[in-house]
Design a protein around this motif. Structure first.
Motif, PDB file in Angstrom:
ATOM      1  N   TRP A 124       3.818 -67.987 -26.043  1.00  0.00           N
ATOM      2  CA  TRP A 124       3.092 -67.394 -24.927  1.00  0.00           C
ATOM      3  C   TRP A 124       3.617 -65.980 -24.696  1.00  0.00           C
ATOM      4  O   TRP A 124       4.799 -65.727 -24.880  1.00  0.00           O
ATOM      5  CB  TRP A 124       3.323 -68.243 -23.681  1.00  0.00           C
ATOM      6  CG  TRP A 124       2.341 -68.032 -22.561  1.00  0.00           C
ATOM      7  CD1 TRP A 124       2.574 -67.368 -21.392  1.00  0.00           C
ATOM      8  CD2 TRP A 124       1.004 -68.511 -22.479  1.00  0.00           C
ATOM      9  NE1 TRP A 124       1.462 -67.381 -20.589  1.00  0.00           N
ATOM     10  CE2 TRP A 124       0.480 -68.086 -21.239  1.00  0.00           C
ATOM     11  CE3 TRP A 124       0.183 -69.244 -23.343  1.00  0.00           C
ATOM     12  CZ2 TRP A 124      -0.825 -68.366 -20.839  1.00  0.00           C
ATOM     13  CZ3 TRP A 124      -1.110 -69.529 -22.944  1.00  0.00           C
ATOM     14  CH2 TRP A 124      -1.604 -69.098 -21.712  1.00  0.00           C
ATOM     15  N   PRO A 125       2.764 -65.030 -24.325  1.00  0.00           N
ATOM     16  CA  PRO A 125       3.245 -63.669 -24.083  1.00  0.00           C
ATOM     17  C   PRO A 125       4.375 -63.643 -23.052  1.00  0.00           C
ATOM     18  O   PRO A 125       4.291 -64.298 -22.014  1.00  0.00           O
ATOM     19  CB  PRO A 125       1.995 -62.945 -23.554  1.00  0.00           C
ATOM     20  CG  PRO A 125       0.845 -63.724 -24.117  1.00  0.00           C
ATOM     21  CD  PRO A 125       1.294 -65.155 -24.129  1.00  0.00           C
ATOM     22  N   GLY A 126       5.414 -62.894 -23.361  1.00  0.00           N
ATOM     23  CA  GLY A 126       6.566 -62.839 -22.484  1.00  0.00           C
ATOM     24  C   GLY A 126       6.431 -61.814 -21.371  1.00  0.00           C
ATOM     25  O   GLY A 126       5.490 -61.017 -21.342  1.00  0.00           O
ATOM     26  N   VAL A 159       7.726 -74.673 -18.828  1.00  0.00           N
ATOM     27  CA  VAL A 159       7.716 -73.227 -19.080  1.00  0.00           C
ATOM     28  C   VAL A 159       9.137 -72.687 -19.035  1.00  0.00           C
ATOM     29  O   VAL A 159       9.959 -73.120 -18.222  1.00  0.00           O
ATOM     30  CB  VAL A 159       6.827 -72.465 -18.067  1.00  0.00           C
ATOM     31  CG1 VAL A 159       5.366 -72.716 -18.328  1.00  0.00           C
ATOM     32  CG2 VAL A 159       7.177 -72.817 -16.628  1.00  0.00           C
ATOM     33  N   THR A 160       9.429 -71.753 -19.916  1.00  0.00           N
ATOM     34  CA  THR A 160      10.748 -71.138 -19.977  1.00  0.00           C
ATOM     35  C   THR A 160      10.633 -69.747 -20.589  1.00  0.00           C
ATOM     36  O   THR A 160       9.726 -69.471 -21.377  1.00  0.00           O
ATOM     37  CB  THR A 160      11.734 -71.985 -20.798  1.00  0.00           C
ATOM     38  OG1 THR A 160      13.017 -71.345 -20.822  1.00  0.00           O
ATOM     39  CG2 THR A 160      11.250 -72.199 -22.218  1.00  0.00           C
ATOM     40  N   TYR A 161      11.568 -68.904 -20.220  1.00  0.00           N
ATOM     41  CA  TYR A 161      11.644 -67.551 -20.785  1.00  0.00           C
ATOM     42  C   TYR A 161      12.078 -67.563 -22.239  1.00  0.00           C
ATOM     43  O   TYR A 161      11.859 -66.608 -22.985  1.00  0.00           O
ATOM     44  CB  TYR A 161      12.652 -66.714 -19.986  1.00  0.00           C
ATOM     45  CG  TYR A 161      14.060 -67.257 -20.107  1.00  0.00           C
ATOM     46  CD1 TYR A 161      14.896 -66.836 -21.144  1.00  0.00           C
ATOM     47  CD2 TYR A 161      14.542 -68.217 -19.220  1.00  0.00           C
ATOM     48  CE1 TYR A 161      16.170 -67.361 -21.278  1.00  0.00           C
ATOM     49  CE2 TYR A 161      15.808 -68.739 -19.358  1.00  0.00           C
ATOM     50  CZ  TYR A 161      16.623 -68.310 -20.386  1.00  0.00           C
ATOM     51  OH  TYR A 161      17.874 -68.852 -20.533  1.00  0.00           O
ATOM     52  N   CYS A 162      12.690 -68.655 -22.696  1.00  0.00           N
ATOM     53  CA  CYS A 162      13.328 -68.707 -24.013  1.00  0.00           C
ATOM     54  C   CYS A 162      12.294 -68.774 -25.138  1.00  0.00           C
ATOM     55  O   CYS A 162      11.268 -69.446 -25.024  1.00  0.00           O
ATOM     56  CB  CYS A 162      14.261 -69.911 -24.087  1.00  0.00           C
ATOM     57  SG  CYS A 162      15.263 -69.966 -25.591  1.00  0.00           S
ATOM     58  N   ALA A 163      12.594 -68.094 -26.240  1.00  0.00           N
ATOM     59  CA  ALA A 163      11.722 -68.110 -27.417  1.00  0.00           C
ATOM     60  C   ALA A 163      12.525 -68.352 -28.689  1.00  0.00           C
ATOM     61  O   ALA A 163      12.022 -68.129 -29.793  1.00  0.00           O
ATOM     62  CB  ALA A 163      10.954 -66.800 -27.517  1.00  0.00           C
ATOM     63  N   GLN A 164      13.747 -68.839 -28.549  1.00  0.00           N
ATOM     64  CA  GLN A 164      14.625 -69.058 -29.706  1.00  0.00           C
ATOM     65  C   GLN A 164      14.056 -70.132 -30.642  1.00  0.00           C
ATOM     66  O   GLN A 164      13.503 -71.135 -30.195  1.00  0.00           O
ATOM     67  CB  GLN A 164      16.013 -69.461 -29.210  1.00  0.00           C
ATOM     68  CG  GLN A 164      17.065 -69.502 -30.295  1.00  0.00           C
ATOM     69  CD  GLN A 164      18.002 -70.686 -30.114  1.00  0.00           C
ATOM     70  OE1 GLN A 164      17.556 -71.803 -29.872  1.00  0.00           O
ATOM     71  NE2 GLN A 164      19.286 -70.429 -30.235  1.00  0.00           N
ATOM     72  N   GLY A 165      14.203 -69.932 -31.937  1.00  0.00           N
ATOM     73  CA  GLY A 165      13.612 -70.836 -32.918  1.00  0.00           C
ATOM     74  C   GLY A 165      14.144 -72.247 -32.855  1.00  0.00           C
ATOM     75  O   GLY A 165      13.361 -73.215 -32.901  1.00  0.00           O
ATOM     76  N   GLN A 166      15.448 -72.421 -32.779  1.00  0.00           N
ATOM     77  CA  GLN A 166      16.013 -73.771 -32.747  1.00  0.00           C
ATOM     78  C   GLN A 166      15.596 -74.510 -31.489  1.00  0.00           C
ATOM     79  O   GLN A 166      15.282 -75.703 -31.522  1.00  0.00           O
ATOM     80  CB  GLN A 166      17.539 -73.734 -32.842  1.00  0.00           C
ATOM     81  CG  GLN A 166      18.182 -75.116 -32.954  1.00  0.00           C
ATOM     82  CD  GLN A 166      17.669 -75.893 -34.161  1.00  0.00           C
ATOM     83  OE1 GLN A 166      17.726 -75.419 -35.291  1.00  0.00           O
ATOM     84  NE2 GLN A 166      17.146 -77.093 -33.923  1.00  0.00           N
TER      85      GLN A 166
END
Length: 229
Positions: free
Chosen positions: A211-213, A189-196
């Motif tokens: 996942w909902p932030g 699990v991580t806060y990050c949602a970056q595409g790369q």
């Protein structure tokens, strides 16, 4: 650490601001709120439903916020055992830690545990609770290795600085290493949602889940080790 200062976030809890990186350690919308949502509710609670033996690897011990919140949860789960390994290449000074206001936001019963996790020796396993063992490792993910007697991890708290600040920790090779050190069914699990980053996570073998932030962030990311076809 003259380039690090304590600041207050949206929920009243402290975080740190690294002037050299122009980056905060937690969300400016709320440090405690973010940690509870990303790592506890979206990670620990999920794994706790599947097994009583929880083995966490945290990338970024930082302020110890994720660790103390996990201890708080462990107190409510006496039948579970949590082995918590946390990597940190730049431990904070005692002066900086004492400037954090987490104790004022946490129940009094946790105050001693907060001191205990920060005073615990590095590179040694320490029993903080009968069902919570902490091992802080003064090392980065790139050089960390499981010891022969260690069991694989089933939960990752991936709490490194953002990809544009610490790009080396978001490369395919790092997630491949996490995949290889994880047991089947493990969750990252991580806060990050970056595409790369998400593409790199999938390239390493994880099944990626949007996942909902937490407040202030539309999405976060969960990665599952469910085996390659």
């Amino acid at each position: 650490m003259k380039n690090i200062k304590v600041i207050e976030t949206g929920d009243g809890s402290s975080t740190l601001y690294n002037e050299s990186l122009n980056e905060t350690y937690h969300s400016s919308h709320g440090a405690v709120t973010e940690s509870l949502h990303v790592f506890l509710k979206s990670g620990l609670e999920d794994i706790a439903e599947k097994t009583k033996a929880i083995r966490i690897l945290e990338i970024g011990f930082g302020t110890g916020l994720n660790a103390i919140l996990t201890i708080q949860k462990a107190l409510t789960m006496p039948d579970h055992h949590i082995h918590y390994t946390s990597l940190e290449t730049f431990p904070l000074s005692k002066e900086i830690v004492e400037g954090l206001n987490y104790k004022s936001m946490l129940p009094e019963e946790l105050h001693g545990y907060f001191d205990q996790i920060h005073n615990a020796p590095w590179n040694e396993a320490v029993d903080i609770l009968p069902n919570f063992t902490l091992k802080k490792v003064n090392e980065g993910l790139e050089t960390f290795e499981l010891e022969e007697e260690d069991n694989p991890f089933n939960l990752y708290y991936y709490d490194a600085f953002a990809p544009n600040k610490q790009p080396e920790l978001w490369e395919v090779e790092r997630f491949q290493k996490c995949y290889d050190m994880a047991e089947e069914g493990a969750l990252l699990v991580t806060y990050c949602a970056q595409g790369q980053f998400r593409r790199n996570l999938k390239a390493a073998g994880f099944t990626m889940e949007k996942w909902p932030g937490p407040p202030g962030k539309r999405e976060m990311t969960r990665g599952h080790k469910i085996g390659r076809c």
